[in-house]
Scaffold this motif. Structure first.
Motif, PDB file in Angstrom:
ATOM      1  N   SER A 137       0.836  -1.202   0.000  1.00  0.00           N
ATOM      2  CA  SER A 137       0.000   0.000   0.000  1.00  0.00           C
ATOM      3  C   SER A 137       0.869   1.251   0.000  1.00  0.00           C
ATOM      4  CB  SER A 137      -0.923   0.010   1.221  1.00  0.00           C
ATOM      5  OG  SER A 137      -0.155   0.083   2.406  1.00  0.00           O
ATOM      6  N   ALA A 138       0.253   2.369  -0.348  1.00  0.00           N
ATOM      7  CA  ALA A 138       0.986   3.635  -0.400  1.00  0.00           C
ATOM      8  C   ALA A 138       1.392   4.112   0.993  1.00  0.00           C
ATOM      9  CB  ALA A 138       0.137   4.696  -1.089  1.00  0.00           C
ATOM     10  N   ASP A 139       0.647   3.683   2.021  1.00  0.00           N
ATOM     11  CA  ASP A 139       0.923   4.157   3.383  1.00  0.00           C
ATOM     12  C   ASP A 139       1.684   3.140   4.217  1.00  0.00           C
ATOM     13  OD1 ASP A 139      -1.094   2.303   3.523  1.00  0.00           O
ATOM     14  OD2 ASP A 139      -2.322   3.425   4.957  1.00  0.00           O
ATOM     15  N   ILE A 140       2.486   2.307   3.573  1.00  0.00           N
ATOM     16  CA  ILE A 140       3.250   1.306   4.296  1.00  0.00           C
ATOM     17  C   ILE A 140       4.182   1.981   5.307  1.00  0.00           C
ATOM     18  CG2 ILE A 140       5.068   1.244   2.548  1.00  0.00           C
ATOM     19  CD1 ILE A 140       5.332  -1.782   3.150  1.00  0.00           C
ATOM     20  N   GLN A 141       4.336   1.363   6.466  1.00  0.00           N
ATOM     21  CA  GLN A 141       5.157   1.938   7.533  1.00  0.00           C
ATOM     22  C   GLN A 141       6.634   1.909   7.144  1.00  0.00           C
ATOM     23  OE1 GLN A 141       5.291  -0.393  11.108  1.00  0.00           O
ATOM     24  NE2 GLN A 141       6.456   1.121  12.266  1.00  0.00           N
ATOM     25  N   LEU A 142       7.324   3.051   7.299  1.00  0.00           N
ATOM     26  CA  LEU A 142       8.761   3.157   7.054  1.00  0.00           C
ATOM     27  C   LEU A 142       9.498   3.193   8.386  1.00  0.00           C
ATOM     28  CD1 LEU A 142       8.929   5.761   4.150  1.00  0.00           C
ATOM     29  CD2 LEU A 142       9.854   3.455   4.069  1.00  0.00           C
ATOM     30  N   ILE A 143      10.570   2.416   8.492  1.00  0.00           N
ATOM     31  CA  ILE A 143      11.371   2.421   9.710  1.00  0.00           C
ATOM     32  C   ILE A 143      12.812   2.786   9.366  1.00  0.00           C
ATOM     33  CG2 ILE A 143       9.902   0.744  10.875  1.00  0.00           C
ATOM     34  CD1 ILE A 143      12.052  -1.382  10.259  1.00  0.00           C
ATOM     35  N   PRO A 196       3.439  -5.859   6.676  1.00  0.00           N
ATOM     36  CA  PRO A 196       4.836  -5.628   6.277  1.00  0.00           C
ATOM     37  C   PRO A 196       5.302  -4.229   6.649  1.00  0.00           C
ATOM     38  CG  PRO A 196       3.401  -5.479   4.369  1.00  0.00           C
ATOM     39  CD  PRO A 196       2.538  -5.927   5.514  1.00  0.00           C
ATOM     40  N   THR A 197       6.625  -4.054   6.637  1.00  0.00           N
ATOM     41  CA  THR A 197       7.281  -2.795   6.979  1.00  0.00           C
ATOM     42  C   THR A 197       8.325  -2.486   5.906  1.00  0.00           C
ATOM     43  OG1 THR A 197       6.983  -3.290   9.329  1.00  0.00           O
ATOM     44  CG2 THR A 197       8.561  -1.592   8.782  1.00  0.00           C
ATOM     45  N   ALA A 198       8.606  -1.184   5.696  1.00  0.00           N
ATOM     46  CA  ALA A 198       9.539  -0.781   4.634  1.00  0.00           C
ATOM     47  C   ALA A 198      10.789  -0.137   5.203  1.00  0.00           C
ATOM     48  CB  ALA A 198       8.854   0.173   3.665  1.00  0.00           C
ATOM     49  N   ILE A 199      11.922  -0.337   4.485  1.00  0.00           N
ATOM     50  CA  ILE A 199      13.210   0.262   4.817  1.00  0.00           C
ATOM     51  C   ILE A 199      13.750   0.911   3.547  1.00  0.00           C
ATOM     52  CG2 ILE A 199      15.571  -0.156   5.618  1.00  0.00           C
ATOM     53  CD1 ILE A 199      14.513  -2.677   7.030  1.00  0.00           C
ATOM     54  N   ARG A 200      14.231   2.156   3.653  1.00  0.00           N
ATOM     55  CA  ARG A 200      14.773   2.854   2.496  1.00  0.00           C
ATOM     56  C   ARG A 200      16.077   2.212   2.025  1.00  0.00           C
ATOM     57  NH1 ARG A 200      11.087   5.971  -0.047  1.00  0.00           N
ATOM     58  NH2 ARG A 200      10.085   7.476   1.351  1.00  0.00           N
ATOM     59  N   LEU A 201      16.215   2.061   0.683  1.00  0.00           N
ATOM     60  CA  LEU A 201      17.462   1.571   0.099  1.00  0.00           C
ATOM     61  C   LEU A 201      17.607   2.162  -1.296  1.00  0.00           C
ATOM     62  CD1 LEU A 201      19.992  -0.185   0.246  1.00  0.00           C
ATOM     63  CD2 LEU A 201      18.655  -2.085  -0.694  1.00  0.00           C
ATOM     64  N   ASN A 202      18.594   3.046  -1.453  1.00  0.00           N
ATOM     65  CA  ASN A 202      18.816   3.723  -2.731  1.00  0.00           C
ATOM     66  C   ASN A 202      19.255   2.711  -3.791  1.00  0.00           C
ATOM     67  OD1 ASN A 202      19.954   5.349  -4.864  1.00  0.00           O
ATOM     68  ND2 ASN A 202      19.952   7.053  -3.415  1.00  0.00           N
ATOM     69  N   LYS A 203      18.585   2.739  -4.917  1.00  0.00           N
ATOM     70  CA  LYS A 203      18.868   1.768  -5.976  1.00  0.00           C
ATOM     71  C   LYS A 203      20.213   2.019  -6.660  1.00  0.00           C
ATOM     72  CE  LYS A 203      16.051   4.324  -9.350  1.00  0.00           C
ATOM     73  NZ  LYS A 203      14.830   4.245 -10.194  1.00  0.00           N
ATOM     74  N   SER A 204      20.822   3.185  -6.416  1.00  0.00           N
ATOM     75  CA  SER A 204      22.109   3.479  -7.032  1.00  0.00           C
ATOM     76  C   SER A 204      23.281   2.863  -6.269  1.00  0.00           C
ATOM     77  CB  SER A 204      22.296   5.001  -7.121  1.00  0.00           C
ATOM     78  OG  SER A 204      22.363   5.576  -5.831  1.00  0.00           O
ATOM     79  N   ARG A 253      10.091   2.335  -5.813  1.00  0.00           N
ATOM     80  CA  ARG A 253       9.947   3.151  -4.607  1.00  0.00           C
ATOM     81  C   ARG A 253      11.219   3.167  -3.760  1.00  0.00           C
ATOM     82  NH1 ARG A 253       4.205   1.982  -1.783  1.00  0.00           N
ATOM     83  NH2 ARG A 253       5.104   3.562  -0.396  1.00  0.00           N
ATOM     84  N   GLU A 254      12.217   2.391  -4.198  1.00  0.00           N
ATOM     85  CA  GLU A 254      13.512   2.312  -3.507  1.00  0.00           C
ATOM     86  C   GLU A 254      13.331   1.939  -2.038  1.00  0.00           C
ATOM     87  OE1 GLU A 254      16.774   5.007  -5.345  1.00  0.00           O
ATOM     88  OE2 GLU A 254      15.019   6.314  -5.134  1.00  0.00           O
ATOM     89  N   ILE A 255      12.593   0.855  -1.810  1.00  0.00           N
ATOM     90  CA  ILE A 255      12.373   0.373  -0.448  1.00  0.00           C
ATOM     91  C   ILE A 255      12.506  -1.147  -0.402  1.00  0.00           C
ATOM     92  CG2 ILE A 255      10.914   2.267   0.345  1.00  0.00           C
ATOM     93  CD1 ILE A 255       8.470   0.573  -0.265  1.00  0.00           C
ATOM     94  N   LEU A 256      12.971  -1.612   0.733  1.00  0.00           N
ATOM     95  CA  LEU A 256      12.936  -3.035   1.072  1.00  0.00           C
ATOM     96  C   LEU A 256      11.673  -3.274   1.887  1.00  0.00           C
ATOM     97  CD1 LEU A 256      16.635  -3.370   2.196  1.00  0.00           C
ATOM     98  CD2 LEU A 256      15.663  -4.597   0.245  1.00  0.00           C
ATOM     99  N   VAL A 257      10.865  -4.256   1.499  1.00  0.00           N
ATOM    100  CA  VAL A 257       9.643  -4.591   2.240  1.00  0.00           C
ATOM    101  C   VAL A 257       9.897  -5.894   2.983  1.00  0.00           C
ATOM    102  CG1 VAL A 257       7.186  -5.066   2.102  1.00  0.00           C
ATOM    103  CG2 VAL A 257       8.212  -3.403   0.547  1.00  0.00           C
ATOM    104  N   ILE A 258       9.744  -5.827   4.303  1.00  0.00           N
ATOM    105  CA  ILE A 258      10.092  -6.952   5.168  1.00  0.00           C
ATOM    106  C   ILE A 258       8.894  -7.291   6.049  1.00  0.00           C
ATOM    107  CG2 ILE A 258      11.092  -5.383   6.883  1.00  0.00           C
ATOM    108  CD1 ILE A 258      13.148  -7.551   7.509  1.00  0.00           C
ATOM    109  N   LYS A 259       8.729  -8.591   6.322  1.00  0.00           N
ATOM    110  CA  LYS A 259       7.606  -9.023   7.175  1.00  0.00           C
ATOM    111  C   LYS A 259       8.051 -10.182   8.062  1.00  0.00           C
ATOM    112  CE  LYS A 259       2.757 -10.530   6.993  1.00  0.00           C
ATOM    113  NZ  LYS A 259       2.842 -11.525   8.057  1.00  0.00           N
ATOM    114  N   PRO A 260       7.892 -10.044   9.381  1.00  0.00           N
ATOM    115  CA  PRO A 260       8.209 -11.174  10.262  1.00  0.00           C
ATOM    116  C   PRO A 260       7.140 -12.258  10.139  1.00  0.00           C
ATOM    117  CG  PRO A 260       7.351  -9.340  11.543  1.00  0.00           C
ATOM    118  CD  PRO A 260       7.469  -8.850  10.135  1.00  0.00           C
TER     119      PRO A 260
END
Length: 609
Positions: free
Chosen positions: A241-247, A267-275, A308-315
């Motif tokens: 979703s567009a409002d996924i939680q960023l940590i 799930p939760t998101a973590i920023r990761l630059n694709k460059s 979106r340059e994010i890692l989506v992780i879910k325990p």
């Protein structure tokens, strides 16, 4: 009146020119007077007519006398006459008197000359030579005063020029210092820019070295657990979703107070630059490893979203009621080839609020009746001692203590006054004193007939209106507008959130049944409703197998709506029961976007599934 004596126009011009550094013709002429004055003859001096002694002059005679001496004295003569000044008064004038009458410097000298004449006798006996001497003395005094004034002006100009020269020297030095400082600043800026580039290069090199740390380092080896997950988990990780939680990313050793909290249900998101090096250019799952309270059981499947340059992780865990699953984990996310660490961070895994022991229970049966005098007990798993026992009041409510210890708890709720109600047993947890406010469990009926199934729907406060729908293959359809049809029934239509709504039916041979949940409200996602279904049966008389599995449907079995990103979904198609085979088939993540809740469209589509 000013103490300075007035100058004539020629002297004024001389002073002015002196200030400018160039004397005028008049000023030059004035200088020449010094040489001329000693040679003046009596012919150059005016001889006044004879007059009486000055002290004998009355007010009027003094007036006439002053006019006879000089018409320029008329304003002063008028003042004297108006103030009744006589000759004897004038002879006794002091400086204050001259000042009170605003007597000019020239007038004052003229008047003093008259007083001197009085001292020498009457004008009738005054010789031309004597007058000449007096006038010359007066002119000499005036010239001396003018020379003094010019000299003072010259000295002041010289002093000012000295001060100006000092200021000019100071300004010149300041300008030189400023130029030197500007040059130093430019050099510093150039140095800072060079050092910044060097620091960035070192940081890139350090990051590359860190990312190239291979699996021989400490910690468990990475594994891509995405492939092992259910279709629900895979859907949650790929359709976000567009409002996924960023940590944020936190390094090991960070304070426990700043470690971000994550929960198993979403799930939760973590920023990761694709460059950055080794980051995939396409959406893909990635290997992970973790160290924490129960790393062998808890997995962290991860998918990278380059757009979106994010890692989506879910325990992911099998048993959410096992307290040992929760706590702080050190998670590493690797490149696709498992050779480079892309992210290393800390997370605090906590149970979702719905499985946490509440501060109070509000107990009802499956058809909405409050349970008064119901018994609620809590025991820690693995212990025989009851940690809490309480009885519901007239509102069906029992309040639990605040000091219950962290752990896994077995909860039992029953009504000693109604044997037709089942004993409700389930598990809950307390972790880091995490508690929900009020839980509203429903006790199923214990007087179910053979082959009879009761499905209880409950959900959160929003959306306000979820509806139960039961379709049979012979064309019948139970919903809020048609609550009873043969041995199929709906007890209640709840339109204010939470539920419950209970459907009960007896399975018949050669018939199939489809159960679905419809979102009647126009509020946000059906998949975020926290919808939950409890299946009640009399396990001693009713045996229903699960399609494609070895186990059977158990009494009190709970199924929850998957929290997926399905903003258009209006129906959750839950299961099909086959009366001929006595099997129940739970559909996995099946939704319908249309809103045809009054037709049999759902049943007709899925009876053949």
């Amino acid at each position: 009146m000013s103490s300075k004596r007035p100058r004539g126009p020629i002297l004024d011009d001389f002073v002015k020119q002196a200030k400018n550094g160039t004397p005028s013709k008049e000023a030059t002429a004035l200088t020449d007077i010094n040489g001329v004055l000693p040679n003046l003859s009596a012919d150059h001096v005016r001889i006044s007519p004879s007059f009486e002694r000055l002290e004998d002059l009355s007010v009027d005679k003094l007036y006439d006398f002053l006019l006879g001496q000089d018409q320029n004295l008329k304003p002063l003569a008028v003042k004297f006459k108006n103030d009744r000044v006589s000759g004897i008064d004038l002879m006794n004038f002091g400086d204050d008197d001259y000042q009170n009458f605003s007597v000019t410097y020239k007038q004052k000298n003229q008047l003093k000359l008259l007083i001197k004449q009085k001292q020498l006798g009457s004008t009738s006996n005054l010789t031309v030579s004597t007058r000449n001497e007096l006038d010359l003395s007066l002119m000499q005094n005036e010239l001396n005063h003018s020379n003094d004034t010019v000299q003072n002006q010259k000295e002041q100009i010289q002093q000012k020029n000295i001060i100006i020269k000092r200021y000019e020297d100071t300004v010149e030095k300041l300008n030189q210092e400023i130029e030197g400082q500007n040059s130093t600043i430019k050099q510093l800026q150039t140095t800072i820019q060079k050092q910044s580039l060097q620091i960035l290069a070192l940081m890139d090199l350090t990051n590359q070295q860190l990312s190239q740390t291979n699996t021989s380092s400490s910690g468990p080896p990475p594994k891509n657990s995405f492939t092992e997950q259910s279709s629900t988990v895979k859907d949650q990780l790929t359709n976000i979703s567009a409002d996924i939680q960023l940590i944020p990313i936190l390094s090991p050793g960070s304070s426990a107070q700043v470690v971000p909290i994550i929960q198993p249900e979403a799930p939760t998101a973590i920023r990761l630059n694709k460059s950055k090096p080794h980051v995939p250019a396409r959406m893909t799952s990635l290997p992970t490893s973790s160290e924490g309270p129960n790393s062998s059981v808890v997995k962290f499947p991860t998918v990278y979203h380059p757009q979106r340059e994010i890692l989506v992780i879910k325990p992911v865990m099998e048993d959410p009621y096992n307290i040992s699953n929760y706590g702080t984990y050190r998670v590493k996310i690797f490149s696709e080839d498992s050779q480079h660490i892309l992210v290393e961070t800390l997370v605090n895994l906590v149970p979702q609020i719905e499985v946490c022991v509440p501060k109070q229970f509000e107990v009802r049966d499956s058809i909405h009746n409050l349970i008064v005098g119901g018994i609620v007990t809590l025991k820690r798993v693995g212990e025989s001692v009851v940690a809490f026992a309480g009885e519901t009041d007239q509102t069906g409510t029992v309040t639990l203590p605040d000091n219950l210890a962290d752990g896994s708890y077995e909860v039992e709720i029953y009504s000693p006054n109604n044997s037709k109600l089942q004993r409700l047993k389930f598990f809950m947890v307390i972790f880091q004193n995490r508690r929900q406010g009020t839980a509203k469990p429903f006790i199923g009926r214990g007087d179910l007939n053979p082959n009879e199934i009761e499905i209880v729907l409950r959900w959160a406060a929003v959306p306000r209106d979820l509806d139960s729908h039961l379709y049979s293959s012979d064309g019948r359809h139970i919903h809020y507008r048609n609550k009873i049809d043969g041995n199929m029934s709906l007890d209640w239509d709840v339109t204010t959130g939470n539920g419950p709504e209970t459907v009960k039916f007896t399975i018949q041979p050669n018939l199939k049944y489809i159960y679905a949940v419809h979102c009647y409200s126009s509020e946000p996602m059906l998949t975020r409703s926290k919808g939950e279904l409890t299946f009640n049966i009399d396990a001693t008389t009713t045996q229903i197998n699960k399609f494609g599995k070895q186990n059977k449907l158990t009494n009190g079995e709970i199924h929850k709506i998957p929290e997926l990103t399905r903003p258009q979904a209006r129906f959750w198609v839950v299961c099909m029961v086959d009366g001929s085979t006595k099997q129940i088939h739970f559909f996995e993540n099946v939704f319908e976007d249309h809103n045809n809740y009054q037709t049999n469209e759902i049943g007709l589509k899925y009876f053949a599934a």
